[in-house]
Design an enzyme around this catalytic site. Structure first.
Site, short mmCIF file in Angstrom:
data_model
loop_
_atom_site.label_atom_id
_atom_site.label_comp_id
_atom_site.label_asym_id
_atom_site.label_seq_id
_atom_site.Cartn_x
_atom_site.Cartn_y
_atom_site.Cartn_z
N HIS A 240 0.82 -1.22 0.00
CA HIS A 240 0.00 0.00 0.00
C HIS A 240 0.85 1.27 0.00
O HIS A 240 0.33 2.36 -0.27
CB HIS A 240 -0.94 -0.01 1.22
CG HIS A 240 -2.26 0.66 0.97
ND1 HIS A 240 -2.47 1.56 -0.05
CD2 HIS A 240 -3.45 0.56 1.62
CE1 HIS A 240 -3.70 1.98 -0.02
NE2 HIS A 240 -4.33 1.39 0.99
N ASP B 38 -2.22 2.13 -4.52
CA ASP B 38 -3.51 2.39 -3.92
C ASP B 38 -4.50 1.35 -4.43
O ASP B 38 -4.21 0.59 -5.36
CB ASP B 38 -4.00 3.80 -4.28
CG ASP B 38 -3.13 4.87 -3.65
OD1 ASP B 38 -2.65 4.66 -2.52
OD2 ASP B 38 -2.90 5.91 -4.31
#
Length: 433
Positions: free
Chosen positions: A403, A407
């Site tokens: 992450h 995204d």
């Protein structure tokens, strides 16, 4: 008799340390040049280091489980008179002590007779293969860099020797017979059965796995995209490709055409359009590197645990080349003969845990990579098609992303494309260059 210090050599990829897995000799044992001396484990692979000289082992540089730095004393060997070390660059052989000042010089010609014989340049795994096949490296012309002997050179020499007529060809002790028996041995070396109540030291590959995955679990904030894919067209395409391989008489390719190479190709095509998937992150430098090459790690179960050999430049390979490369890498992992370069430099990983019967998983992203794509087993499931329930072969993609780089929409875009390619596999045969 000269005393020689044998230092831990750099077995490739600039490795700084290695763990001693098992000694093949003990202090006081007599060894012969090229005899297996010790099995070591790096963070890349397990390799066997041969003795550089004939003589008696007087000291071992560490015990099983110890870690040594490259260049540290691995063993001290009292060499036989006249048995000069077989010297090659980086082999780590040095005299333990220089002769005292004023020592008598050898008679004319003696120096030439005792001059060190050049050890053919070859990796430890290549030396081991040569011993298994009964090939004398001194008789092999190397085709690698700087004349280094590579695996293919040894295999060619063994094939030539096997095809040559010999009165001993039918002997049970002939070299080809010994080689066949030896090569079959690694495949039968299974993990030792655990005993209830036993405390097992964390060693070798398992220790490497433990540390690497602990780092990955603690360091990488994961997001996972799960996706069901209608595999009807994929199953049909694979069956057609296998039949074409059989029609051409290529049984090796027919066996190699599992779903994995098709999925690897889909991953590479999709990653080409989503560059942040084929990337790595360095927080210390605060930078993300978008890689130009597509080196796909293939998670593989081996006798010592999980390894991830790499299909390098997968974007430049045909489907057949990818399939055959995966077969060779998987076989090498099972037989404990992966070379360090075969484990180096993955830019993303594919994990087909469906071959284990698993339907869905939670892949772990190994830093500095940012994606691990997991594939579940293809199973018949009832799905809705045009409002009606039908049975279709279905696979589940479990795609984990870092992450810090990806995204949710970035990862979803990549997974969407992989799913589309697998649902309509004719698209996999677009030009990959």
């Amino acid at each position: 008799m000269p005393t020689l210090e044998f230092h831990l050599p750099d077995v490739g990829e600039g490795i700084a340390t290695a763990e001693i897995i098992a000694w093949q000799v003990a202090e006081g044992d007599r060894v012969h040049e090229h005899q297996d001396l010790v099995e070591i484990q790096t963070d890349k692979a397990t390799v066997v280091i041969p003795s550089p000289v004939t003589g008696v082992v007087t000291r071992l540089g560490g015990a099983a489980g110890d870690s040594l730095d490259v260049g540290a004393v691995l063993a001290v060997i009292e060499a036989d008179d006249g048995a000069a070390p077989a010297v090659a660059p980086g082999d780590g052989v040095a005299a333990a002590a220089a002769p005292a000042d004023g020592a008598a010089a050898p008679a004319d010609g003696a120096g030439a007779a005792a001059a060190p014989r050049a050890l053919p340049l070859a990796a430890p795994t290549t030396r081991r293969l040569a011993r298994e096949l009964g090939v004398a490296l001194e008789d092999v012309a190397g085709t690698g860099p700087q004349g280094r002997i590579v695996r293919e050179d040894v295999e060619r020499a063994a094939s030539a020797a096997a095809s040559a007529p010999s009165d001993a060809a039918d002997s049970p002790e002939s070299a080809p017979s010994r080689a066949a028996a030896t090569l079959a041995a690694p495949a039968t070396r299974l993990r030792l059965a655990a005993t209830p109540g036993e405390v097992v030291p964390l060693r070798g590959v398992r220790r490497t796995i433990a540390h690497a995955l602990t780092r990955a679990w603690l360091e990488v904030p994961r997001i996972i995209d799960y996706r069901e894919v209608d595999a009807t067209a994929l199953v049909r395409a694979r069956a057609s490709l296998r039949q074409r391989a059989l029609d051409r008489g290529d049984e090796a390719l027919e066996q190699a055409l599992t779903p994995t190479p098709l999925i690897v190709r889909a991953v590479v095509l999709a990653a080409r359009d989503h560059p942040y998937v084929n990337a790595s992150i360095d927080l210390e430098r605060e930078q993300i590197t978008l890689h130009r090459h597509y080196h796909v790690g293939i998670a593989t179960a081996g006798p010592d645990g999980l390894t991830v050999p790499v299909v390098h430049d997968a974007d430049r390979r045909s489907l057949a080349e990818i399939a055959l490369a995966i077969v060779e890498l998987s076989r090498a992992a099972r037989e404990r003969r992966l070379r360090p370069e075969q484990l180096a430099g993955p830019t993303l990983t594919v994990n087909n845990f469906g071959s284990l019967g698993t339907w869905m998983g939670t892949p772990i992203v190994r830093p500095p990579e940012v994606v691990n794509l997991g594939i579940g087993a293809i199973r018949d499931r009832v799905v809705a098609v045009d409002g009606a329930p039908v049975v279709r072969p279905t696979l589940v993609l479990s795609v984990a992303g870092d992450h810090r780089v990806l995204d949710g929409d970035t990862l979803a875009g990549f997974v969407n494309q992989v799913a589309a390619l697998l649902s309509d596999p004719v698209l996999l045969f677009e030009d990959m260059r």
